[in-house]
Design an enzyme around this catalytic site. Structure first.
Site, PDB file in Angstrom:
ATOM      1  N   ASP A 141       0.824  -1.211   0.000  1.00 47.78           N
ATOM      2  CA  ASP A 141       0.000   0.000   0.000  1.00 47.78           C
ATOM      3  C   ASP A 141       0.852   1.252   0.000  1.00 47.78           C
ATOM      4  O   ASP A 141       1.991   1.213   0.401  1.00 47.78           O
ATOM      5  CB  ASP A 141      -0.713   0.073   1.360  1.00 47.78           C
ATOM      6  N   LYS A 190      -2.897   3.073  -3.269  1.00 48.46           N
ATOM      7  CA  LYS A 190      -4.189   3.679  -3.626  1.00 48.46           C
ATOM      8  C   LYS A 190      -4.235   4.997  -2.891  1.00 48.46           C
ATOM      9  O   LYS A 190      -4.242   5.036  -1.672  1.00 48.46           O
ATOM     10  CB  LYS A 190      -5.339   2.817  -3.139  1.00 48.46           C
ATOM     11  N   MET A 217      -9.884   7.680   7.152  1.00 52.35           N
ATOM     12  CA  MET A 217     -10.054   8.461   5.923  1.00 52.35           C
ATOM     13  C   MET A 217     -11.011   9.621   6.171  1.00 52.35           C
ATOM     14  O   MET A 217     -11.920   9.874   5.374  1.00 52.35           O
ATOM     15  CB  MET A 217     -10.556   7.570   4.777  1.00 52.35           C
TER      16      MET A 217
END
Ligand code: SAH
Length: 464
Positions: free
Chosen positions: A249, A271, A384
């Site tokens: 990641d 991502k 997030m």
């Protein structure tokens, strides 16, 4: 790294040591372990240096070193323990273009001599760039204890067998053969019959490995934790060390990737929130392809792989392709952030449950049971949540959450640049914007930091 470590081939080459006392003797003793030709220059050499010369280990020139002595030397040591004389030697060496070590003087040296653990041909060199010689000695003592004396003979015999071992394909199969030899078969044979038993043991082991069926690949999903390499589990470390391919990641830190083997293929499948990234289907295909070709793949995900990590999609892809896989859990950002503010995620008589929620999902801002979350004492870890701070704040307040509900933003939890920002629901979006968060950030809703330096900000009037 100011000093780059290398191993210099000194076999049959000339090294000069200027000096006749303790400092010169210490260097000469160390250098005597090498295959270099040694010359010591001193008008008044000590008895030990004279002895080394008498037994033929070095040539003793009973005068100070001169410019003409430096021709053809690969290294020079200025070890006179006399500042003026050492400076003169350093100048001579510089003029002759020979690398010089000025003993105990980092600034005027071209190279430094590391602490050495010698299991020839296995040699461990320990350097601290002059910062902590005591530490270097402590590490050396620890290694001297932990590296078995048989390591030297094991490696020496192995060196002569490397060509034969090429009968095994390069990569995992050959690596497994060597690790079997060093960890199991070699030490056992050496204990029984000494060095002479090693070539036979190697031949037999090679035959066994050539007979074995080819390696079957696999995928291990590994939680890399919040960023501090010390927070990896032992299993995660082992899996990383063992991997042929590491697909990671964006949030996995360089310190963790350093733990993979140097030959491993490292792929960044990062991502990034809304920016372009490797499409999920492509990641799935990559996992399956590498494993089907017999490789051990580590799919390294920040935090815990089972939390907002699209784990199921990737496991499903492996299962559909008949690729075997397993999951190694890691420390999720919520645990790391709670530890960072010294608070418990749950607490008797305050909250008996905690929610892990995301600020946005594939459809945009994520909806939750806001009414339940708005009740006093509720705690949620919001992943997030940077871009969605205003949305979350609005939703919670609309559903009756108290404006002064404590909220803490923890940026880069557990990393060297961790930041804790104490806020309240009413000022959450404002504080997030003001904090100019560059690293990953977790919003802990319902928790205030325990730390004194992150005191709650003064209450402000808010217009709803
Ligand atoms: N699987 C991860 C979460 C991935 S989603 C885990 O278990 O932690 C990515 C989000 O995790 C980031 O947007 C941020 O909210 C959070 N995050 C990951 N690492 C973090 C860290 N070191 N500090 C704070 N938040 C972090």
């Amino acid at each position: 790294m100011k000093h780059f470590p290398i191993f210099l081939d000194v076999e049959g080459r000339d090294i000069a040591v200027s000096g006749g006392d303790e400092a010169a003797l210490a260097k000469l003793r160390l250098l005597a372990k090498s295959d270099a030709r040694l010359t010591a220059y001193s008008a008044a050499p000590g008895a030990d240096i004279r002895d080394l010369a008498a037994c033929g280990r070095l040539t003793l020139v009973p005068r100070a070193i001169e410019a003409s002595d430096l021709a053809g030397k690969v290294l020079v040591y200025a070890a006179n323990e006399d500042a003026n004389e050492d400076r003169r030697v350093v100048t001579l060496a510089r003029e002759a273009g020979v690398l010089v070590n000025h003993v105990d003087n980092l600034e005027t040296s071209d190279f430094i001599t590391p602490a050495v653990v010698d299991r020839d041909p296995v040699v461990v060199a320990i350097g601290t760039e002059g910062a902590a010689p005591v530490l270097a000695r402590a590490i050396k003592a620890e290694l001297e204890e932990s590296l078995p004396p048989a390591l030297g003979p094991l490696a020496r015999v192995a060196k002569g067998f490397r060509q034969m071992a090429k009968a095994l394909p390069f990569g995992r199969r050959r690596r497994t053969f060597w690790s079997d030899y060093y960890s199991r078969v070699g030490p056992r044979a050496f204990d029984q019959d000494g060095e002479a038993a090693l070539p036979g043991a190697l031949e037999q082991l090679l035959a066994e490995h050539l007979d074995a069926s080819p390696e079957i690949g696999s995928v291990t999903f590994v939680g890399a934790g919040p960023g501090d390499p010390d927070l990896l589990t032992l299993k995660a470390r082992r899996a990383l060390h063992d991997a042929d391919v590491v697909i990671h990641d964006r949030l996995v830190t360089p310190g963790i990737l350093d733990l993979a083997r140097r030959e491993a293929l490292i792929v960044n499948a990062g991502k990034r929130g809304f920016a372009p990234s490797t499409p999920q289907a492509e990641i799935n295909a990559m996992l399956v392809r590498h494993a089907s070709e017999g490789r051990h793949v580590v799919r390294l995900k920040s935090g815990d792989a089972t939390v907002f990590g699209r784990l199921d999609e990737e496991v499903d892809a492996c299962a559909a392709a008949g690729v075997s896989c397993s999951v190694i859990p890691g420390i999720t950002a919520a645990s790391a952030a709670a530890a960072g503010i010294g608070r418990s995620l749950t607490r008797r008589q305050r909250n008996s449950s905690v929610q892990l929620i995301t600020g946005h999902d594939v459809e945009g801002y994520a909806e939750h049971d806001w009414r339940a979350l708005a009740r006093p004492g509720e705690v949620a870890a919001i992943y997030m949540g940077k871009k969605s701070a205003r949305f979350i704040q609005g939703r919670l307040m609309m559903h009756g959450a108290a404006p002064d509900t404590p909220v803490t933003i923890v940026e880069s939890a557990t990393r060297a640049d961790q930041r804790v920002i104490a806020s309240e629901l009413a000022c959450l979006s404002e504080d997030v914007a003001r904090a100019d968060l560059a690293g990953p950030a977790l919003v802990l809703y319902g928790l205030a930091p325990r730390e004194a330096e992150a005191v709650a900000r003064p209450k402000r009037e808010i217009a709803l």
